[in-house]
Write an enzyme that holds these catalytic residues in place. Structure first.
Site, PDB file in Angstrom:
ATOM      1  N   LYS A 111       1.858 -11.853  -1.566  1.00 45.66           N
ATOM      2  CA  LYS A 111       1.146 -10.980  -2.510  1.00 45.66           C
ATOM      3  C   LYS A 111       0.935 -11.656  -3.853  1.00 45.66           C
ATOM      4  CE  LYS A 111       1.777  -6.262  -0.977  1.00 45.66           C
ATOM      5  NZ  LYS A 111       2.206  -4.916  -1.361  1.00 45.66           N
ATOM      6  N   LYS A 194      -2.564  -9.946   9.265  1.00 49.27           N
ATOM      7  CA  LYS A 194      -2.328  -8.548   9.654  1.00 49.27           C
ATOM      8  C   LYS A 194      -3.428  -7.641   9.091  1.00 49.27           C
ATOM      9  CE  LYS A 194       0.637  -6.905   6.011  1.00 49.27           C
ATOM     10  NZ  LYS A 194       1.788  -6.295   5.466  1.00 49.27           N
ATOM     11  N   LYS A 197      -4.774  -2.967   3.932  1.00 49.31           N
ATOM     12  CA  LYS A 197      -5.656  -2.243   3.003  1.00 49.31           C
ATOM     13  C   LYS A 197      -6.312  -3.202   2.026  1.00 49.31           C
ATOM     14  CE  LYS A 197      -2.453   1.614   2.824  1.00 49.31           C
ATOM     15  NZ  LYS A 197      -1.317   2.160   2.093  1.00 49.31           N
TER      16      LYS A 197
HETATM   17  P1  TYM Z   1       2.864   0.081   3.619  1.00 49.44           P
HETATM   18  O1  TYM Z   1       2.356   1.164   2.752  1.00 49.44           O
HETATM   19  O2  TYM Z   1       2.269  -1.288   3.489  1.00 49.44           O
HETATM   20  O3  TYM Z   1       2.713   0.485   5.139  1.00 49.44           O
HETATM   21  C1  TYM Z   1       3.213   1.728   5.651  1.00 49.44           C
HETATM   22  C2  TYM Z   1       3.739   1.502   7.062  1.00 49.44           C
HETATM   23  O4  TYM Z   1       2.702   0.961   7.895  1.00 49.44           O
HETATM   24  C3  TYM Z   1       3.157  -0.222   8.542  1.00 49.44           C
HETATM   25  N1  TYM Z   1       2.061  -1.180   8.668  1.00 49.44           N
HETATM   26  C4  TYM Z   1       1.710  -1.769   9.811  1.00 49.44           C
HETATM   27  N2  TYM Z   1       2.205  -1.670  11.053  1.00 49.44           N
HETATM   28  C5  TYM Z   1       1.600  -2.404  12.020  1.00 49.44           C
HETATM   29  N3  TYM Z   1       0.530  -3.219  11.794  1.00 49.44           N
HETATM   30  C6  TYM Z   1       0.016  -3.353  10.557  1.00 49.44           C
HETATM   31  N4  TYM Z   1      -1.037  -4.133  10.335  1.00 49.44           N
HETATM   32  C7  TYM Z   1       0.596  -2.600   9.493  1.00 49.44           C
HETATM   33  N5  TYM Z   1       0.328  -2.475   8.168  1.00 49.44           N
HETATM   34  C8  TYM Z   1       1.236  -1.596   7.680  1.00 49.44           C
HETATM   35  C9  TYM Z   1       4.244  -0.776   7.610  1.00 49.44           C
HETATM   36  O5  TYM Z   1       5.132  -1.614   8.310  1.00 49.44           O
HETATM   37  C10 TYM Z   1       4.894   0.479   7.112  1.00 49.44           C
HETATM   38  O6  TYM Z   1       5.880   0.926   8.011  1.00 49.44           O
HETATM   39  N6  TYM Z   1       7.194  -1.347   1.535  1.00 49.44           N
HETATM   40  C11 TYM Z   1       6.586  -0.367   2.411  1.00 49.44           C
HETATM   41  C12 TYM Z   1       6.798   1.068   1.978  1.00 49.44           C
HETATM   42  C13 TYM Z   1       8.213   1.448   1.686  1.00 49.44           C
HETATM   43  C14 TYM Z   1       9.222   1.692   2.636  1.00 49.44           C
HETATM   44  C15 TYM Z   1      10.384   2.054   1.878  1.00 49.44           C
HETATM   45  C16 TYM Z   1       9.282   1.634   4.018  1.00 49.44           C
HETATM   46  C17 TYM Z   1       8.744   1.648   0.452  1.00 49.44           C
HETATM   47  N7  TYM Z   1      10.059   2.035   0.586  1.00 49.44           N
HETATM   48  C18 TYM Z   1      11.594   2.362   2.507  1.00 49.44           C
HETATM   49  C19 TYM Z   1      10.490   1.948   4.622  1.00 49.44           C
HETATM   50  C20 TYM Z   1      11.622   2.295   3.889  1.00 49.44           C
HETATM   51  C21 TYM Z   1       5.083  -0.625   2.469  1.00 49.44           C
HETATM   52  O7  TYM Z   1       4.522  -1.229   1.593  1.00 49.44           O
HETATM   53  O8  TYM Z   1       4.443  -0.027   3.515  1.00 49.44           O
END
Ligand code: TYM
Length: 332
Positions: A111, A194, A197
């Site tokens: 990032k 991957k 967004k």
């Molecule tokens: P975020 O907002 O990027 O994504 C939310 C969830 O979607 C999953 N994900 C994917 N799974 C499969 N293929 C993909 N291309 C893909 N893109 C996103 C992510 O693995 C996630 O489960 N840091 C985290 C949010 C967070 C969090 C937490 C998660 C903050 N605190 C505590 C678990 C526990 C994030 O940015 O997810």
């Protein structure tokens, strides 16, 4: 399994990776377990968010979670910034985590990229806030996509170091739950990236809000290779784009990639792509209808978040009190 926590950033459209990698599994887990799901707005601002857009996205992503089937009666749905314990515990974890641990985090490197010196310090300590999110509720299981695995390993190390520094057996060890056939959905334009967004190309991802025509067009345009479709998953390593599309089919139809290979192996991509598009529309269509209905009802969405915040605060308060006691903060 005692308690489940997971989060999603309210930074824009949800896409098929979010749905198959995480949200669909959350909907299933809530049937059996106590769950908390969080709109992580504090995480969102580690990169610039225009305030009005952040507000709009937080409501929209909440509507997406409800439309996908999260039940706010059964499950706690809330936004992170409204429970102050997240930031408070994250600060304590900033003092537990070692710099060397953070330096190994691949997501920061990706990032921040070449702009490392210009990245926010929040982006750097982002994983400490994630650990705080989970441990503020002493959650044990965390359903996520594959990309979050390294952060969860760090959360585990933080829990362990806190326990050993203070000689307590307080925080549980966190288990990631990485479920289903589409745990790492890749870009439709490049099988080595991957689905995300932040990808500049709209054709790289299927948004939860895309209509049937957009879905069909994006899948038609998805990159493949000139060979007939793979007959077994062991060909995916060499043919990531084919593997990704077949993984999507397996995820959306709740079958295995082996079954998809049996069904389509040796065929041309064109028929398969049409069927994949129909399948995606049949899964996403009803969710979109519900999302549209909920987006027109912001008061309902706000009421869900208000109720969720109250329940989350009540669960967090005794844990944070105990942490303050353990750390040695005077509680006059
Ligand atoms: P975020 O907002 O990027 O994504 C939310 C969830 O979607 C999953 N994900 C994917 N799974 C499969 N293929 C993909 N291309 C893909 N893109 C996103 C992510 O693995 C996630 O489960 N840091 C985290 C949010 C967070 C969090 C937490 C998660 C903050 N605190 C505590 C678990 C526990 C994030 O940015 O997810």
């Amino acid at each position: 399994m005692s308690r489940i926590f997971s989060g999603v950033q309210p930074t824009g459209n949800l896409h098929l990776g979010n749905y198959l990698g995480a949200i669909r599994n959350w909907v299933r887990l809530q049937e059996e377990y106590e769950c908390l799901f969080c709109l992580v707005d504090l995480h969102a601002i580690t990169v610039w968010q225009a305030p009005d857009e952040l507000r709009r996205n937080t409501r929209e992503v909440t509507a997406g979670l409800l439309a996908a089937g999260l039940d706010p009666k059964r499950t706690v749905i809330f936004n992170q910034s409204q429970v102050s314990g997240h930031a408070q515990l994250a600060w304590i974890f900033n003092c537990v985590t070692r710099l060397g641990w953070l330096n190994r985090m691949t997501q920061f490197k990706e990032k921040a990229g070449k702009q490392r010196e210009n990245a926010s310090s929040g982006l750097y300590v982002y994983p400490n806030l994630m650990a705080a999110d989970i441990l503020l509720y002493k959650a044990t299981h965390v359903p996520v996509g594959e990309d979050q695995k390294q952060h969860l390993e760090l959360s585990r190390d933080i829990a362990q170091k806190f326990n050993s520094d203070f000689g307590v057996d307080f925080f549980p060890l966190i288990e990631p739950l990485i479920m289903g056939e589409a745990t790492r959905v890749m870009s439709l334009r490049d099988g080595s990236q991957k689905m995300s967004k932040s990808d500049a190309s709209e054709y790289s991802r299927i948004n939860m809000t895309d209509d049937a025509d957009a879905i069909a067009l994006k899948i038609r345009r998805a990159r493949t290779d000139p060979h007939p479709m793979p007959e077994a998953p062991d060909e995916f390593a060499e043919r990531p784009e084919a593997g990704n599309l077949m993984g999507l089919f397996a995820g959306l139809s709740d079958t295995s990639v082996e079954d998809v290979c049996k069904r389509y192996g040796g065929e041309q991509f064109s028929t398969f792509k049409q069927q994949l598009a129909d399948l995606a529309v049949s899964v996403l269509g009803p969710i979109q209808d519900e999302m549209r209905r909920l987006t027109a009802e912001p008061d309902h969405v706000d009421a869900v978040l208000r109720d969720g915040v109250e329940r989350a605060r009540a669960l967090a308060a005794p844990v944070l009190d105990a942490v303050f006691e353990i750390v040695g903060f005077l509680r006059p």
